[in-house]
Design a protein around this motif. Structure first.
Motif, PDB file in Angstrom:
ATOM      1  N   ASP B 116      -0.521   8.192   1.829  1.00  5.47           N
ATOM      2  CA  ASP B 116      -0.666   7.343   3.006  1.00  5.47           C
ATOM      3  C   ASP B 116       0.351   6.208   2.945  1.00  5.47           C
ATOM      4  OD1 ASP B 116      -1.866   6.540   5.402  1.00  5.47           O
ATOM      5  OD2 ASP B 116      -3.025   5.022   4.330  1.00  5.47           O
ATOM      6  N   ASN B 117       0.486   5.599   1.753  1.00  5.54           N
ATOM      7  CA  ASN B 117       1.469   4.529   1.584  1.00  5.54           C
ATOM      8  C   ASN B 117       2.874   5.035   1.843  1.00  5.54           C
ATOM      9  OD1 ASN B 117      -0.267   2.505   1.063  1.00  5.54           O
ATOM     10  ND2 ASN B 117      -0.240   2.786  -1.161  1.00  5.54           N
ATOM     11  N   ASN B 120       3.474   5.511   5.464  1.00  5.39           N
ATOM     12  CA  ASN B 120       3.656   4.212   6.114  1.00  5.39           C
ATOM     13  C   ASN B 120       5.037   3.657   5.823  1.00  5.39           C
ATOM     14  OD1 ASN B 120       1.202   4.179   7.292  1.00  5.39           O
ATOM     15  ND2 ASN B 120       0.193   3.085   5.619  1.00  5.39           N
ATOM     16  N   ASN B 123       7.561   5.366   7.927  1.00  5.93           N
ATOM     17  CA  ASN B 123       7.526   4.864   9.302  1.00  5.93           C
ATOM     18  C   ASN B 123       8.229   3.528   9.410  1.00  5.93           C
ATOM     19  OD1 ASN B 123       6.167   7.006  10.309  1.00  5.93           O
ATOM     20  ND2 ASN B 123       4.140   6.092  10.075  1.00  5.93           N
TER      21      ASN B 123
END
Lengths: 157, 663
Positions: B116-117, B120, B123
């Motif tokens: 998830d990190n 992110n 992004n």
């Protein structure tokens, strides 16, 4: 074409146009509130849609009366009946209840729907009550529709 | 009537069987456990509070995080509408319990967090690159290495943009002030131009006031990329592509991770069950060796509870007591299989109080009939009935969803009946059949129907209002019976029978001429008897004799209320007519087009869209207005709402089904 039929056309146009405009405004009011709620909680889409659709019925009632008028004067059958001015005026007046009450009740029903959307935003368990409140306003559109149909029914063509 | 009778249960058990007992009660799933009040009998008892030693290491929130994160990468067939049709996996309670040991959740959780990190971070990088890209794109035509622009000791490069109409003034000003400098246009946007000014360093103080005067926006390049704008854009493009590639690869891996780690779903359910159990413990009390549980049980479940406890445990004591009037007694409705779906309508309003009447059985008849009249089309009714039939077979829904679908199924059946009665088949679609079906058409549209509302709407209106009168009478009679049941016969006679008498009288007067003569006389007697009773009794709450009379006379005003109640049922007529006429209209519009070759498909398309729209709008309207009639016109006559729902302590699951719970 007789003069009366022009008046009957005006009646049908008013019933469809005014009641439809009212519904458009009402659905619009409820819709704006609804999209506001959905920015917070998109999962309420279904409920919001139902509440938004409620003020849409006046437009349908208007269309219904307009349709009944056009059927009555034989537009669809291809041979419009020849109406006297008196008959035309009677048909025009018969259209007025749903045109007027449909227009205003749809707007206020839209406002009530918007309020109901606010209610389910805070208390989702109260769906039943939220749906009934706007239906109270609709009563008067129903009564207007009833009057229009009965009045129309009384015109001999 | 059909409100389930409940008893209070009291269980005392040895503390050693605490966990297994609670597990068993949760599996039984029909007990509502309530807070034990501090009363004398429990003086000195402590709250059972051992939330500190939670039996599970993984936290519900962590599992939820993984589910939310990974479910974005579910396979296509697990997503969207199709997911409705996939049945939930079934586990036994023991299997669920073992899932946590069989799988290593903490590893997965760490992995998810890391991924998830990373996503992110990707992004973020992408956004940063896009921002630089947007900044540089304006300078594409410049053939200068942006990173080296400030390197020169003697020459100053000034980049920036200015309003189009100020450009020539600025250029002129600079020429007058400093003479030799190079001023060049580098691309332009709507009403601004990008420009570069190349001049000697010592000239800059002279130019700056000019720049300010003409609102020149200086462009400062502050990024690490080197090269001309074109080169930089190329680098950025490559990097963006790299990010996209990396992301796609991550998504592939995440998909794999998701399909490999399906255990998180049952794990979540299990942890949720445990959490509910832990929360329930707050309600319990303990002494040194004893555990006390108290709560509500429906009387029909008592034998099952006793049997199960006897089978599994020995160190316990259970007793039951009947509820006291001043307690908050939970309400569960108990209806037969056929009536059960209509509980949805009652529940949407509010449950009845424990000592009140459950309106569902009577409501179900009215709801069914009214819906049929309001939608009143064989085609729409059949569509609704068929769709809900298959949905019930195929969809894996909870009890509430099933109940609602069954309600809609009934509504469909009722609309079929209404449609036959009014001769409406997708509006008047039968009219468009070829002439060979004329016999069938005449039978279905003229012989079979009792009413033809488009030809003569009055009978349908009368039917609607009559049904209204029947429902209002039913409501008043129910209230009377309720008064009798509660031992208030006199109140019932004064408040309900008086009105029944007056209303009957009025109806008979209205029907004058149709009825035999003796009924006409009777009508007046009934009306006067009603009026006199109402005037004499309705002010009885007042103290002053004049106020008593005034109150009585004022009560007569309610007659307008009854009148408008009856009129309100005309909505059934309006809705019924609207469905049929709108359907007819779509049929007509659809058959208006006589386009060669594709005409048939155009017609079909309009028919499908139009009738779907009509079914949705009319169905929604029928549902709402039918409910409204029950709530506003019917319930107001007798219904005492305000019951609190019975909430059993049970195994509640979101993603799975549990095999061995009791039905």
């Amino acid at each position: 074409m007789s003069d009366g039929i022009i008046l009957a056309y005006l009646g049908a146009a008013l019933a469809i146009g005014l009641a439809g405009s009212g519904s458009a405004i009402g659905v619009g009011i409820a819709g704006t509130t609804g999209t506001g709620l959905m920015t917070e909680d998109p999962s309420k889409f279904g409920l919001v849609l139902i509440l938004q659709a409620i003020p849409g019925t006046q437009g349908i009632y208007g269309l219904l009366v307009g349709f009944l008028v056009l059927t009555k004067i034989g537009v669809f059958a291809g041979s419009p009946a020849s109406l006297t001015v008196k008959q035309g005026l009677m048909i025009l007046y018969a259209c007025l209840p749903i045109a007027i009450a449909g227009f205003f009740s749809a707007i206020y029903q839209g406002k009530t729907s918007a309020g109901s959307i606010g209610l389910i935003a805070r208390r989702p368990e109260e769906v039943g009550k939220a749906v009934v409140m706007p239906a109270m306003v609709e009563t008067y559109a129903v009564l207007a529709l009833l009057s229009s149909i009965l009045m129309l029914n009384g015109v001999e063509v | 009537m059909a409100i389930s009778e409940v008893s209070k249960f009291h269980i005392f058990a040895h503390l050693s069987i605490k966990e297994s007992l609670l597990n068993e009660l949760q599996k039984l799933g029909f007990l509502e456990i309530i807070q034990i009040e501090e009363k004398e009998e429990f003086c000195g008892w402590n709250n059972l509070d051992d939330s500190s030693n939670s039996p599970s290491s993984a936290s519900l929130n962590d599992v939820k995080f993984c589910i939310d994160f990974l479910s974005n990468y579910a396979n296509e067939e697990d997503k969207g509408i199709k997911s409705l049709f996939t049945t939930k996996k079934t586990y036994s309670y023991d299997e669920l319990e073992k899932i946590e040991q069989q799988h290593n959740f903490s590893v997965l959780h760490a992995q998810c967090k890391k991924l998830d990190n990373e996503l992110n971070e990707l992004n973020l990088q992408e956004n940063r690159l896009n921002a630089v890209k947007a900044e540089i794109e304006r300078w594409q035509e410049l053939e200068l290495d942006l990173s080296k622009i400030d390197d020169s000791k003697h020459i100053k490069f000034i980049l920036g943009s200015i309003a189009k109409n100020s450009f020539s003034n600025l250029a002129l000003g600079i020429e007058q002030q400093v003479g030799a400098s190079i001023i060049q246009l580098v691309g332009e946007e709507k009403n601004r131009v990008n420009m570069i000014i190349i001049t000697l360093v010592e000239n800059t103080p002279k130019i700056e006031p000019l720049l300010q005067q003409y609102l020149f926006e200086t462009f400062k390049y502050s990024h690490t990329f080197t090269g001309t704008p074109k080169q930089i854009l190329k680098t950025i493009k490559e990097q963006l592509l790299g990010i996209e590639k990396k992301r796609r690869e991550m998504e592939r891996n995440l998909k794999k991770l998701h399909s490999k780690n399906q255990f998180i779903y049952p794990l979540y359910d299990f942890l949720f069950i445990i959490q509910e159990k832990e929360e329930t413990k707050k309600y319990l009390k303990k002494s040194e060796k004893t555990l006390a549980i108290r709560g509500w049980v429906q009387n029909k479940d008592i034998p099952k509870l006793q049997k199960r406890l006897k089978e599994k445990f020995s160190a316990y004591e259970v007793s039951f007591s009947s509820p006291k009037e001043d307690e908050q007694i939970p309400v569960a409705l108990k209806n037969t299989y056929i009536v059960k779906p209509f509980e949805t309508i009652t529940e949407l309003y509010s449950l009845p109080g424990y000592y009140e009447i459950d309106p569902t059985p009577i409501l179900s008849i009215f709801y069914f009939v009214f819906f049929g009249l309001a939608l009143s089309d064989v085609g729409y009714g059949a569509t609704l009935a068929i769709i809900t039939y298959f949905a019930l077979k195929r969809l894996d829904l909870g009890e509430g969803g099933k109940k609602f679908l069954r309600l809609l199924h009934y509504c469909g059946l009722s609309a079929i009946t209404g449609g036959i009665l009014l001769g409406s088949w997708f509006g008047d679609i039968l009219n468009y059949l070829p002439p060979m079906f004329d016999g069938l058409k005449i039978f279905l549209m003229q012989k079979l129907p009792l009413i033809n509302p488009t030809k003569n709407p009055i009978p349908l209106l009368i039917l609607s209002l009559t049904l209204g009168v029947i429902q209002i009478y039913t409501g008043i009679i129910l209230k009377f019976l309720d008064n009798v049941r509660k031992g208030k016969l006199i109140d019932g006679l004064m408040d309900q029978i008086s009105w029944l008498s007056l209303l009957t009288g009025i109806i008979l007067v209205l029907l004058k001429g149709v009825l035999p003569l003796f009924l006409e006389r009777l009508s007046l007697i009934l009306a006067y008897a009603g009026i006199i009773t109402i005037v004499l009794t309705q002010g009885r709450g007042q103290k002053n004799i004049l106020l008593k009379l005034g109150g009585g006379i004022l009560a007569l005003y309610d007659i307008s209320g009854y009148f408008s109640d009856v009129l309100s049922y005309s909505r059934l007529f309006a809705l019924g007519l609207a469905t049929g006429v709108l359907g007819q209209m779509f049929n007509m519009v659809a058959t208006m087009f006589h386009i060669p070759y594709i005409g048939f498909f155009v017609t079909l398309l309009i028919l499908v869209i139009g009738h779907t729209f009509n079914l949705l709008m009319s169905g929604l309207g029928s549902f709402i207005h039918d409910a409204r009639l029950q709530y506003v016109e019917f319930f107001s006559k007798f219904y005492e709402a305000g019951g609190i729902p019975f909430r059993p302590f049970t195994l509640r699951t979101l993603y799975t089904k549990i095999k061995d719970i009791e039905e």
